[in-house]
Design an enzyme around this catalytic site. Sequence first.
Site, PDB file in Angstrom:
ATOM      1  N   ASN A   1     -29.537 -47.891 -22.333  1.00  0.00           N
ATOM      2  CA  ASN A   1     -30.455 -46.967 -22.988  1.00  0.00           C
ATOM      3  C   ASN A   1     -31.013 -45.990 -21.963  1.00  0.00           C
ATOM      4  OD1 ASN A   1     -31.835 -49.153 -25.506  1.00  0.00           O
ATOM      5  ND2 ASN A   1     -30.578 -47.368 -25.811  1.00  0.00           N
TER       6      ASN A   1
ATOM      7  N   ASN B   1     -37.257 -40.277 -31.264  1.00  0.00           N
ATOM      8  CA  ASN B   1     -35.804 -40.329 -31.425  1.00  0.00           C
ATOM      9  C   ASN B   1     -35.178 -38.962 -31.128  1.00  0.00           C
ATOM     10  OD1 ASN B   1     -35.754 -43.062 -32.378  1.00  0.00           O
ATOM     11  ND2 ASN B   1     -36.509 -42.326 -34.358  1.00  0.00           N
TER      12      ASN B   1
ATOM     13  N   CYS C   1     -39.290 -49.685 -28.796  1.00  0.00           N
ATOM     14  CA  CYS C   1     -37.970 -50.063 -28.292  1.00  0.00           C
ATOM     15  C   CYS C   1     -38.178 -50.936 -27.069  1.00  0.00           C
ATOM     16  CB  CYS C   1     -37.143 -48.828 -27.943  1.00  0.00           C
ATOM     17  SG  CYS C   1     -35.623 -49.191 -27.016  1.00  0.00           S
TER      18      CYS C   1
ATOM     19  N   ASN D   1     -39.872 -51.763 -35.548  1.00  0.00           N
ATOM     20  CA  ASN D   1     -38.687 -50.998 -35.895  1.00  0.00           C
ATOM     21  C   ASN D   1     -37.684 -51.966 -36.529  1.00  0.00           C
ATOM     22  OD1 ASN D   1     -38.344 -52.312 -33.462  1.00  0.00           O
ATOM     23  ND2 ASN D   1     -37.040 -50.757 -32.559  1.00  0.00           N
TER      24      ASN D   1
ATOM     25  N   CYS E   1     -29.370 -52.469 -26.380  1.00  0.00           N
ATOM     26  CA  CYS E   1     -30.606 -52.394 -27.164  1.00  0.00           C
ATOM     27  C   CYS E   1     -31.358 -53.705 -26.997  1.00  0.00           C
ATOM     28  CB  CYS E   1     -30.299 -52.157 -28.639  1.00  0.00           C
ATOM     29  SG  CYS E   1     -31.770 -52.146 -29.685  1.00  0.00           S
ATOM     30  N   GLY E   2     -32.554 -53.636 -26.433  1.00  0.00           N
ATOM     31  CA  GLY E   2     -33.327 -54.849 -26.189  1.00  0.00           C
ATOM     32  C   GLY E   2     -33.754 -55.540 -27.465  1.00  0.00           C
ATOM     33  N   THR E   3     -34.302 -54.770 -28.431  1.00  0.00           N
ATOM     34  CA  THR E   3     -34.738 -55.382 -29.670  1.00  0.00           C
ATOM     35  C   THR E   3     -33.556 -55.839 -30.509  1.00  0.00           C
ATOM     36  OG1 THR E   3     -35.072 -53.117 -30.445  1.00  0.00           O
ATOM     37  CG2 THR E   3     -37.030 -54.382 -29.893  1.00  0.00           C
TER      38      THR E   3
END
Length: 284
Positions: A13, A64, A73, A162, A222-224
């Site tokens: 990211n 975004n 995020c 999110n 993507c961490g989440t």
Amino acid sequence: MKLKFTKMQAYGNDYVYMDAIHQKIENPNLLSKKISDRHFGVGSDGLVLICPSDCCDFRMRIFNPDGTEAEMCGNALRSTAKFIYVHGLSRKEELIIETLGGHKVVRLFVEAGEVCNIRASIGQPELSAKKVPVVTEGDTFLNQPLKVADRVFMASSLSWGNPHTVLFAEDVQSLDVEKYGPLVEHMGCFPQRTNVTFAQVLDESHITIREWERGTGETLGCGTGCCSAVVTANLLGMCGRKVEVLQPGGAMNVEWDEQDVVHMLGPSHVVYQGEYEYEIEQTA
């Protein structure tokens, strides 16, 4: 107007970070669209502003590439904490950061004055179908069949502020994410567009994922998304509470503790620093 920025990366990211405490930033929605254009020399997955907070150490605002403001995020959160330390906004090694997705605790691991690792406690996942949200008769959306074009996935949804929808597949490496990702993102059963995590459980301690991020496309990391895969797989009895998640941008360690708080651990590094010449466009 010249704005100082730092481009930082965490597991693929790339976000552009700006100190919004010591420099005035107007119309961040438009700025995010300009700076996130992948054909522009800076380029990023979005814009992150570090702002003052009345209730936490700092406030993080994230935008975004299409200019919309996002809730939270995990990768951006960890890099925000590093930005704060590296730029001398704070020397605390534990910070509470305000996001639209709630207050998040981030711990920095510092060796010889350098931040070598970052642990973010991103809170408890929301399984409520009202908060995801998902059009369903049930209170949650967990391990439900979801027909997407020519195939059926077993899908679950949860939110960290999110929304993420996790779809399990036998081989995510060969999956056509470019085909299925946008179809799921825009499905009518998700009134609020969803991020899409395609996951494959390798064993109780390892999961591999590919992530389709709403409004962006497929991302390297993507961490989440990693956390969503671990929580969902654990709820279904497919893995433990401490898992290494493999993704194109690198492996992330995720732990879902006995208090149901999720912790994500991994590094972040500076890609580029400079100034961006920004001409403010007036809105009607």
